[in-house]
Motif scaffolding. Structure first.
Motif, short mmCIF file in Angstrom:
data_model
loop_
_atom_site.label_atom_id
_atom_site.label_comp_id
_atom_site.label_asym_id
_atom_site.label_seq_id
_atom_site.Cartn_x
_atom_site.Cartn_y
_atom_site.Cartn_z
N ILE A 89 9.08 -70.79 36.28
CA ILE A 89 7.94 -70.55 37.15
C ILE A 89 7.42 -71.92 37.56
O ILE A 89 7.13 -72.75 36.70
N SER A 90 7.30 -72.16 38.84
CA SER A 90 6.81 -73.46 39.31
C SER A 90 5.32 -73.37 39.60
O SER A 90 4.90 -72.69 40.53
N LYS A 118 5.47 -80.42 13.94
CA LYS A 118 6.60 -80.76 14.80
C LYS A 118 6.22 -81.76 15.90
O LYS A 118 7.06 -82.54 16.36
N LEU A 119 4.95 -81.77 16.29
CA LEU A 119 4.50 -82.75 17.27
C LEU A 119 4.66 -84.16 16.74
O LEU A 119 5.02 -85.09 17.47
N SER A 120 4.42 -84.33 15.45
CA SER A 120 4.49 -85.67 14.84
C SER A 120 5.93 -86.18 14.76
O SER A 120 6.16 -87.37 14.55
N GLN A 121 6.91 -85.28 14.95
CA GLN A 121 8.33 -85.67 14.87
C GLN A 121 8.90 -86.07 16.23
O GLN A 121 10.06 -86.45 16.34
N GLY A 122 8.06 -85.97 17.27
CA GLY A 122 8.51 -86.38 18.60
C GLY A 122 8.94 -85.21 19.49
O GLY A 122 9.07 -84.07 19.03
N PHE A 123 9.14 -85.52 20.76
CA PHE A 123 9.56 -84.50 21.73
C PHE A 123 10.98 -84.06 21.42
O PHE A 123 11.88 -84.89 21.22
N SER A 124 11.19 -82.75 21.38
CA SER A 124 12.49 -82.24 20.91
C SER A 124 13.10 -81.23 21.88
O SER A 124 12.40 -80.65 22.72
N GLU A 125 14.37 -81.01 21.71
CA GLU A 125 15.08 -80.01 22.48
C GLU A 125 14.57 -78.61 22.16
O GLU A 125 14.58 -77.71 23.01
N GLU A 126 14.08 -78.43 20.93
CA GLU A 126 13.50 -77.14 20.53
C GLU A 126 12.29 -76.82 21.41
O GLU A 126 12.09 -75.67 21.82
N MET A 127 11.46 -77.82 21.67
CA MET A 127 10.30 -77.62 22.54
C MET A 127 10.73 -77.23 23.95
O MET A 127 10.18 -76.30 24.55
N VAL A 128 11.71 -77.93 24.47
CA VAL A 128 12.22 -77.65 25.82
C VAL A 128 12.74 -76.22 25.89
O VAL A 128 12.41 -75.46 26.81
N LYS A 179 10.44 -68.70 26.51
CA LYS A 179 9.29 -67.81 26.31
C LYS A 179 8.24 -67.90 27.40
O LYS A 179 7.54 -66.92 27.68
N LEU A 180 8.11 -69.06 28.03
CA LEU A 180 7.04 -69.25 29.02
C LEU A 180 7.54 -69.66 30.39
O LEU A 180 6.74 -69.85 31.30
N LYS A 181 8.86 -69.84 30.53
CA LYS A 181 9.45 -70.23 31.82
C LYS A 181 8.90 -71.57 32.32
O LYS A 181 8.70 -71.78 33.51
N ILE A 182 8.63 -72.48 31.38
CA ILE A 182 8.11 -73.81 31.72
C ILE A 182 9.27 -74.80 31.75
O ILE A 182 10.10 -74.82 30.84
N HIS A 224 7.26 -80.35 32.64
CA HIS A 224 5.94 -79.89 32.23
C HIS A 224 5.84 -79.76 30.72
O HIS A 224 4.77 -80.00 30.13
N ALA A 225 6.95 -79.36 30.07
CA ALA A 225 6.95 -79.26 28.60
C ALA A 225 6.69 -80.64 27.98
O ALA A 225 5.96 -80.78 26.99
N ARG A 226 7.28 -81.67 28.58
CA ARG A 226 7.08 -83.03 28.08
C ARG A 226 5.61 -83.45 28.24
O ARG A 226 5.02 -84.06 27.34
#
Length: 422
Positions: free
Chosen positions: A274-275, A307-317, A323-326, A330-332
């Motif tokens: 979703i843009s 998990k935020l303290s471990q850095g930006f991850s592929e799991e977040m992406v 789940k949110l179509k982001i 924008h996830a970064r």
């Protein structure tokens, strides 16, 4: 000749008496255009219910001025529900009253270009339409209901968000009236082609009572265009969004954006992303989008404090996409905002870690410049190369990078301030 030009710039010739008198007939169209959302007949003469445009250049030129009138008032009053329209032009004097052969601007004709037929020019006719407002009901299907506490009224007011498409009976005509507000509040606004069935419309209404009857007031709306994505997907993209001025600052924009995002997120099979980006977003829209996406991502396990303290991850992406179509970009940004929230910036080491991580991302365009410079060294003459190197001055890059970081930090803090108040 040059000396004469310089003298004229420094000491412009005094205006003639005629020019001074004509200048009195200039009006600021942002002040002259008077807008209202009318619930009760007494609102018509109540100055406190009037609001004015932020922009009028699309109708009255870049200087946003109209010539030929004193005390000009361009009245555009709308009933709050059906947006039935009263249009009147008033003025205390017109230039033709005093001067022959000087024509005033056609201020009325400009308005007639954007408002659809069927408007009233008579106050009594408009009041008779107000009496029919009880017959107006919101278009489309109800997606979300929420309440906002109104200090002035001393109670919680109820709001509804509806999804509509252009085939809904009566909506085409209603939308023609609604979209006229865009010209006054979105700098680069344009009317859309409603015959294109890829458009979705989302509207916000206030539900209120008057003399024991339930009525609805138009609060704002959003248009979304569904782009085709090969081979079998669609990507919804926000086109225009407006909360009308009497309702701004009450959280309706966030409610609308979040509701629209959840609506498309649940349509799993049709949409990959979703843009929420606009082609020309305002600073306020970017803040609103950040707030909504951060709020949504707080529900995801991959954005937990640990998990935020471990850095930006592929799991977040992956989780933000599934789940949110982001999208990843924008996830970064959400990650950086929440990482700031979890970082003690008074701790020099933790603050440094955060700063370096954000700057590393911001440095991307500068790295690209360096790669281009390496290529240039192979094919440019020395004098050409020197010119490009001066444009890529390292010290200047560091200064620009620091400024970019400070700007981003200020943006993130504003989002976190709003999040703390939510």
């Amino acid at each position: 000749a040059v000396m004469i030009d310089m003298f004229l710039c420094a000491f412009p010739p005094a205006m003639s008496d005629m020019e001074k008198k004509l200048a009195e007939y200039k009006c600021d169209t942002n002040e002259a255009v008077c807008l209202k959302l009318v619930r009760f007949p007494e609102d018509i003469d109540d100055e406190s219910t009037t609001f004015h445009p932020e922009f009028s250049h699309q109708l009255y030129g870049d200087d946003e001025m109209a010539f030929g009138y004193k005390g000009l008032q361009i009245q555009l009053y709308y009933s709050t529900g059906n947006l039935s329209t009263l249009f009147k032009v008033k003025y205390t004097a017109r230039v033709t009253d005093t001067f022959d052969c000087v024509e005033p601007d056609d201020v009325e004709g400009k308005i007639r270009e954007i408002i659809p037929a069927g408007f009233c020019c008579n106050t009594d006719d408009f009041i008779s339409l107000l009496e029919k407002e009880a017959n107006f009901k919101p278009f489309g299907s109800l997606l979300h209901t929420y309440k906002v506490h109104n200090v002035e009224a001393g109670e919680d007011l109820t709001y509804q968000i509806h999804k509509v498409d252009i085939s809904c009976p009566g909506f085409r005509e209603y939308h023609e009236r609604l979209q006229t507000f865009l010209m006054w509040f979105i700098e680069t606004a344009s009317f859309i082609d409603v015959d294109d069935d890829h458009w979705d419309f989302f509207l916000v209404f206030e539900k209120y009572n008057k003399d024991g009857e339930t009525l609805y007031a138009t609060v704002g709306y959003m248009t979304v265009y569904n782009y085709y994505v090969y081979p079998d997907k669609t990507r919804p993209r926000v086109s225009q969004m407006l909360i009308l001025p009497p309702f701004q600052g009450e959280g309706h924009g966030a409610q609308l954006l979040e509701t629209v995002h959840r609506y498309y997120s649940l349509t799993v099979l049709l949409f990959r992303f979703i843009s929420l980006s606009l082609s020309d977003p305002t600073e306020n829209y970017v803040k609103l989008r950040d707030f909504v996406l951060v709020k949504l991502c707080l529900t995801l396990s991959s954005f937990s404090s640990e998990k935020l303290s471990q850095g930006f991850s592929e799991e977040m992406v992956s989780e933000a996409r599934e789940k949110l179509k982001i999208n990843k970009k924008h996830a970064r940004r959400v990650y950086e905002i929440l990482r700031l929230r979890n970082t003690d910036m008074s701790d020099e080491e933790k603050a440094r870690e955060f700063r370096l991580e954000v700057k590393k991302r911001l440095y991307g365009p500068y790295r690209k410049n360096q790669r281009e410079l390496t290529k240039m060294q192979k094919c440019l003459r020395p004098e050409e190369l020197a010119s490009h190197i001066s444009q890529m001055d390292t010290r200047l890059q560091h200064e620009e990078l620091e400024k970019s970081y400070q700007d981003v930090l200020a943006e993130y803090r504003r989002v976190l301030e709003r999040l703390a108040q939510a």
